[in-house]
Design a protein around this motif. Structure first.
Motif, PDB file in Angstrom:
ATOM      1  N   GLU A 215      -1.370-123.055  37.556  1.00  0.00           N
ATOM      2  CA  GLU A 215      -1.631-122.633  36.082  1.00  0.00           C
ATOM      3  C   GLU A 215      -0.828-122.343  35.264  1.00  0.00           C
ATOM      4  OE1 GLU A 215      -6.014-123.872  35.320  1.00  0.00           O
ATOM      5  OE2 GLU A 215      -5.854-125.293  36.306  1.00  0.00           O
ATOM      6  N   PHE A 216      -0.211-121.713  35.881  1.00  0.00           N
ATOM      7  CA  PHE A 216       0.829-120.143  34.897  1.00  0.00           C
ATOM      8  C   PHE A 216       2.417-120.631  34.995  1.00  0.00           C
ATOM      9  CE2 PHE A 216       2.777-116.369  34.350  1.00  0.00           C
ATOM     10  CZ  PHE A 216       1.597-115.717  33.556  1.00  0.00           C
ATOM     11  N   LYS A 217       2.509-120.778  33.020  1.00  0.00           N
ATOM     12  CA  LYS A 217       3.350-121.026  32.857  1.00  0.00           C
ATOM     13  C   LYS A 217       3.613-120.318  31.979  1.00  0.00           C
ATOM     14  CE  LYS A 217       2.462-126.431  33.123  1.00  0.00           C
ATOM     15  NZ  LYS A 217       1.401-126.401  33.291  1.00  0.00           N
ATOM     16  N   ILE A 218       5.015-120.018  32.775  1.00  0.00           N
ATOM     17  CA  ILE A 218       5.755-118.307  31.897  1.00  0.00           C
ATOM     18  C   ILE A 218       6.404-118.613  30.356  1.00  0.00           C
ATOM     19  CG2 ILE A 218       7.712-116.718  32.308  1.00  0.00           C
ATOM     20  CD1 ILE A 218       7.203-116.656  35.090  1.00  0.00           C
ATOM     21  N   THR A 219       5.808-118.240  29.281  1.00  0.00           N
ATOM     22  CA  THR A 219       6.102-118.143  28.133  1.00  0.00           C
ATOM     23  C   THR A 219       6.965-116.889  27.134  1.00  0.00           C
ATOM     24  OG1 THR A 219       4.129-117.919  26.753  1.00  0.00           O
ATOM     25  CG2 THR A 219       4.571-120.530  27.449  1.00  0.00           C
ATOM     26  N   GLY A 220       6.708-115.846  28.184  1.00  0.00           N
ATOM     27  CA  GLY A 220       6.826-114.602  27.426  1.00  0.00           C
ATOM     28  C   GLY A 220       7.401-113.961  28.172  1.00  0.00           C
ATOM     29  N   LYS A 221       8.046-112.706  28.113  1.00  0.00           N
ATOM     30  CA  LYS A 221       7.996-111.513  29.350  1.00  0.00           C
ATOM     31  C   LYS A 221       8.404-110.539  28.383  1.00  0.00           C
ATOM     32  CE  LYS A 221      11.277-111.189  33.763  1.00  0.00           C
ATOM     33  NZ  LYS A 221      12.069-111.182  33.843  1.00  0.00           N
ATOM     34  N   ILE A 222       7.646-109.037  29.168  1.00  0.00           N
ATOM     35  CA  ILE A 222       8.237-108.087  28.540  1.00  0.00           C
ATOM     36  C   ILE A 222       8.643-107.007  30.055  1.00  0.00           C
ATOM     37  CG2 ILE A 222       7.415-105.464  27.505  1.00  0.00           C
ATOM     38  CD1 ILE A 222       5.187-107.755  26.337  1.00  0.00           C
ATOM     39  N   GLY A 223       9.574-107.680  30.142  1.00  0.00           N
ATOM     40  CA  GLY A 223      11.156-106.561  30.833  1.00  0.00           C
ATOM     41  C   GLY A 223       9.801-106.946  32.464  1.00  0.00           C
ATOM     42  N   ASN A 224       9.236-105.935  33.437  1.00  0.00           N
ATOM     43  CA  ASN A 224       9.324-106.625  34.919  1.00  0.00           C
ATOM     44  C   ASN A 224       7.941-106.414  34.939  1.00  0.00           C
ATOM     45  OD1 ASN A 224      11.625-107.511  36.091  1.00  0.00           O
ATOM     46  ND2 ASN A 224      12.186-104.926  36.420  1.00  0.00           N
ATOM     47  N   PHE A 225       7.350-105.797  33.833  1.00  0.00           N
ATOM     48  CA  PHE A 225       5.710-105.137  33.548  1.00  0.00           C
ATOM     49  C   PHE A 225       4.848-106.502  33.432  1.00  0.00           C
ATOM     50  CE2 PHE A 225       8.164-102.286  32.233  1.00  0.00           C
ATOM     51  CZ  PHE A 225       8.514-100.885  33.150  1.00  0.00           C
ATOM     52  N   LEU A 226       4.926-107.716  32.649  1.00  0.00           N
ATOM     53  CA  LEU A 226       4.414-108.080  31.700  1.00  0.00           C
ATOM     54  C   LEU A 226       4.656-109.728  31.805  1.00  0.00           C
ATOM     55  CD1 LEU A 226       1.067-108.867  31.039  1.00  0.00           C
ATOM     56  CD2 LEU A 226       1.973-108.306  28.363  1.00  0.00           C
ATOM     57  N   LEU A 227       3.470-110.562  32.065  1.00  0.00           N
ATOM     58  CA  LEU A 227       4.543-111.937  31.879  1.00  0.00           C
ATOM     59  C   LEU A 227       3.277-113.099  31.446  1.00  0.00           C
ATOM     60  CD1 LEU A 227       5.707-112.645  35.468  1.00  0.00           C
ATOM     61  CD2 LEU A 227       7.129-112.167  33.957  1.00  0.00           C
ATOM     62  N   ILE A 228       3.964-113.550  30.105  1.00  0.00           N
ATOM     63  CA  ILE A 228       2.700-114.732  29.450  1.00  0.00           C
ATOM     64  C   ILE A 228       2.521-115.444  29.352  1.00  0.00           C
ATOM     65  CG2 ILE A 228       1.878-114.321  27.549  1.00  0.00           C
ATOM     66  CD1 ILE A 228       3.846-111.665  26.470  1.00  0.00           C
ATOM     67  N   ASP A 229       1.732-116.077  29.815  1.00  0.00           N
ATOM     68  CA  ASP A 229       1.121-117.781  29.670  1.00  0.00           C
ATOM     69  C   ASP A 229       0.806-117.540  28.447  1.00  0.00           C
ATOM     70  OD1 ASP A 229       0.593-120.221  29.925  1.00  0.00           O
ATOM     71  OD2 ASP A 229       0.467-120.630  32.100  1.00  0.00           O
TER      72      ASP A 229
ATOM     73  N   LEU B 221       0.294-109.648  35.256  1.00  0.00           N
ATOM     74  CA  LEU B 221       1.432-108.742  35.937  1.00  0.00           C
ATOM     75  C   LEU B 221       2.087-108.798  37.454  1.00  0.00           C
ATOM     76  CD1 LEU B 221      -1.517-105.865  35.260  1.00  0.00           C
ATOM     77  CD2 LEU B 221      -0.178-106.958  33.565  1.00  0.00           C
ATOM     78  N   PRO B 222       3.254-109.093  37.439  1.00  0.00           N
ATOM     79  CA  PRO B 222       4.074-109.273  38.433  1.00  0.00           C
ATOM     80  C   PRO B 222       3.971-108.067  39.830  1.00  0.00           C
ATOM     81  CG  PRO B 222       5.385-109.380  36.718  1.00  0.00           C
ATOM     82  CD  PRO B 222       4.068-108.801  35.815  1.00  0.00           C
ATOM     83  N   ASN B 223       3.286-106.520  39.760  1.00  0.00           N
ATOM     84  CA  ASN B 223       3.297-105.709  40.571  1.00  0.00           C
ATOM     85  C   ASN B 223       4.090-105.649  41.248  1.00  0.00           C
ATOM     86  OD1 ASN B 223       0.886-104.842  39.719  1.00  0.00           O
ATOM     87  ND2 ASN B 223      -0.431-105.690  40.782  1.00  0.00           N
ATOM     88  N   ASN B 224       6.033-106.085  40.848  1.00  0.00           N
ATOM     89  CA  ASN B 224       6.695-105.275  42.099  1.00  0.00           C
ATOM     90  C   ASN B 224       7.151-104.473  42.287  1.00  0.00           C
ATOM     91  OD1 ASN B 224       8.355-103.941  40.497  1.00  0.00           O
ATOM     92  ND2 ASN B 224       8.400-105.833  38.374  1.00  0.00           N
ATOM     93  N   ARG B 225       7.171-103.776  43.483  1.00  0.00           N
ATOM     94  CA  ARG B 225       7.301-102.513  43.927  1.00  0.00           C
ATOM     95  C   ARG B 225       8.321-101.947  43.456  1.00  0.00           C
ATOM     96  NH1 ARG B 225      10.436-102.234  49.527  1.00  0.00           N
ATOM     97  NH2 ARG B 225       8.277-104.204  49.891  1.00  0.00           N
TER      98      ARG B 225
ATOM     99  N   GLU C 147       1.566-106.936  21.960  1.00  0.00           N
ATOM    100  CA  GLU C 147       1.800-108.178  22.207  1.00  0.00           C
ATOM    101  C   GLU C 147       0.287-108.386  23.114  1.00  0.00           C
ATOM    102  OE1 GLU C 147       3.364-111.965  22.727  1.00  0.00           O
ATOM    103  OE2 GLU C 147       3.787-110.946  21.961  1.00  0.00           O
ATOM    104  N   ILE C 148      -0.492-107.597  23.747  1.00  0.00           N
ATOM    105  CA  ILE C 148      -1.404-107.419  23.969  1.00  0.00           C
ATOM    106  C   ILE C 148      -1.970-107.370  23.070  1.00  0.00           C
ATOM    107  CG2 ILE C 148      -3.251-106.618  25.465  1.00  0.00           C
ATOM    108  CD1 ILE C 148      -1.747-106.306  27.853  1.00  0.00           C
ATOM    109  N   LYS C 149      -2.288-107.036  22.357  1.00  0.00           N
ATOM    110  CA  LYS C 149      -3.171-106.809  20.616  1.00  0.00           C
ATOM    111  C   LYS C 149      -2.492-108.688  19.817  1.00  0.00           C
ATOM    112  CE  LYS C 149      -3.814-102.034  20.097  1.00  0.00           C
ATOM    113  NZ  LYS C 149      -3.754-100.853  19.620  1.00  0.00           N
ATOM    114  N   ARG C 150      -1.369-108.510  20.089  1.00  0.00           N
ATOM    115  CA  ARG C 150      -1.598-109.902  18.965  1.00  0.00           C
ATOM    116  C   ARG C 150      -2.349-111.504  19.893  1.00  0.00           C
ATOM    117  NH1 ARG C 150       1.786-114.611  19.447  1.00  0.00           N
ATOM    118  NH2 ARG C 150       2.260-114.276  21.366  1.00  0.00           N
ATOM    119  N   LEU C 151      -1.820-111.315  21.194  1.00  0.00           N
ATOM    120  CA  LEU C 151      -2.950-112.322  21.802  1.00  0.00           C
ATOM    121  C   LEU C 151      -3.997-112.143  21.823  1.00  0.00           C
ATOM    122  CD1 LEU C 151      -0.874-112.319  25.011  1.00  0.00           C
ATOM    123  CD2 LEU C 151      -0.269-113.655  23.445  1.00  0.00           C
ATOM    124  N   THR C 152      -5.061-111.187  21.728  1.00  0.00           N
ATOM    125  CA  THR C 152      -6.159-110.849  21.917  1.00  0.00           C
ATOM    126  C   THR C 152      -6.565-111.117  20.305  1.00  0.00           C
ATOM    127  OG1 THR C 152      -6.053-108.554  21.680  1.00  0.00           O
ATOM    128  CG2 THR C 152      -6.544-110.176  24.070  1.00  0.00           C
TER     129      THR C 152
END
Length: 196
Positions: A62-76, A84-88, A178-183
Motif C-alpha cells: 500500500e505504498f504509492k510514491i506521490t512525492g520524493k525529496i532526494g534520497n531521503f524521503l518518499l511520500i505517499d 525513509l528509504p535508508n539507502n547506504r 513537507e512533513i509540516k505540510r503533510l501533518t
C-alpha cells in the motif's frame, strides 16, 4: 531435485544461493541479503528465516510514491504514509526502509550542531562565511511508539560555505516543510483535507 530451505521452491542450477547450512532461492536470497546488499554465506538456517520474516514484516503493498525529496524521503499522500528509504549513502550502513503513517508524526524540526537559528545559518551559507557544523539532521517523533526518527543529512564536520553543506541545508528545509505540510491536514466530515 533440490528445493529452497526456506520456501521449498524448486532450485535450478543458476538460481540457488549458498548459505552456511545449504541453499535458498533467489527470492529468499533477496530478502535475507537486504536486496543483495549483504552476504549470507556464514548465516545459518534460523538466521536466514529470521531475516526473511523481518523483510516480510517491513514490506507493504500500500505504498504509492506521490512525492520524493532526494534520497531521503518518499511520500505517499494517497495512503497517508512516508518512507525513509535508508539507502547506504544516507544511513552509512545497510538498513531496511522504514514506513510511517503521516498521522503518527509530530514535532518535526531541523537540528544542527553547534546550535543556531536556521535562518542565521542559511544567511552564513549564502554569504560563504567561515565556520563548520558537526551534523545536520531532521528529527520527528512517532506518536504511538514514542520513537524519535532522524534523517541525517550531514554526519561529519562540514564547512558552512561548502556546496555540500548548502545543498544539505536545502534538503533539510524541504523535508521539514513537507512533513509540516503533510501533518497540518486533518480529515473533515466530507472526506476532504482541510488545513488547520
Amino acid at each position: 531435485m533440490r528445493t529452497c530451505d526456506v520456501c521449498q521452491k524448486t532450485l535450478g542450477v543458476f538460481n540457488k544461493f549458498r548459505y552456511a547450512d545449504g541453499y535458498i532461492c533467489k527470492e529468499c536470497y533477496k530478502k535475507a541479503s537486504n536486496h543483495f546488499a549483504e552476504t549470507i554465506v556464514k548465516k545459518n538456517l534460523s538466521e536466514i528465516k529470521a531475516l526473511c520474516e523481518k523483510y516480510e514484516e517491513t514490506q507493504t503493498d500500500e505504498f504509492k510514491i506521490t512525492g520524493k525529496i532526494g534520497n531521503f524521503l518518499l511520500i505517499d499522500e494517497e495512503n497517508q504514509k512516508i518512507c525513509l528509504p535508508n539507502n547506504r549513502m544516507v544511513k552509512k550502513e545497510v538498513a531496511l526502509p522504514e514506513f510511517y503513517a503521516i498521522e503518527d508524526i509530530e514535532q518535526c524540526k531541523i537540528e544542527v550542531d553547534p546550535k543556531q537559528p536556521i535562518d542565521e545559518l542559511e544567511h552564513k551559507a549564502e554569504k560563504r562565511q567561515d565556520g563548520t557544523v558537526n551534523y545536520l539532521k531532521v528529527k520527528f517523533w512517532i506518536t504511538g511508539s514514542k520513537k524519535l526518527v532522524e534523517i541525517s543529512l550531514i554526519s561529519n564536520p562540514a564547512r558552512i560555505k561548502s556546496y555540500a553543506f548548502r545543498q544539505s541545508l536545502q534538503f533539510a528545509k524541504k523535508i521539514e516543510q513537507e512533513i509540516k505540510r503533510l501533518t497540518s491536514y486533518e480529515e473533515t466530515e466530507g472526506g476532504s483535507h482541510e488545513a488547520i
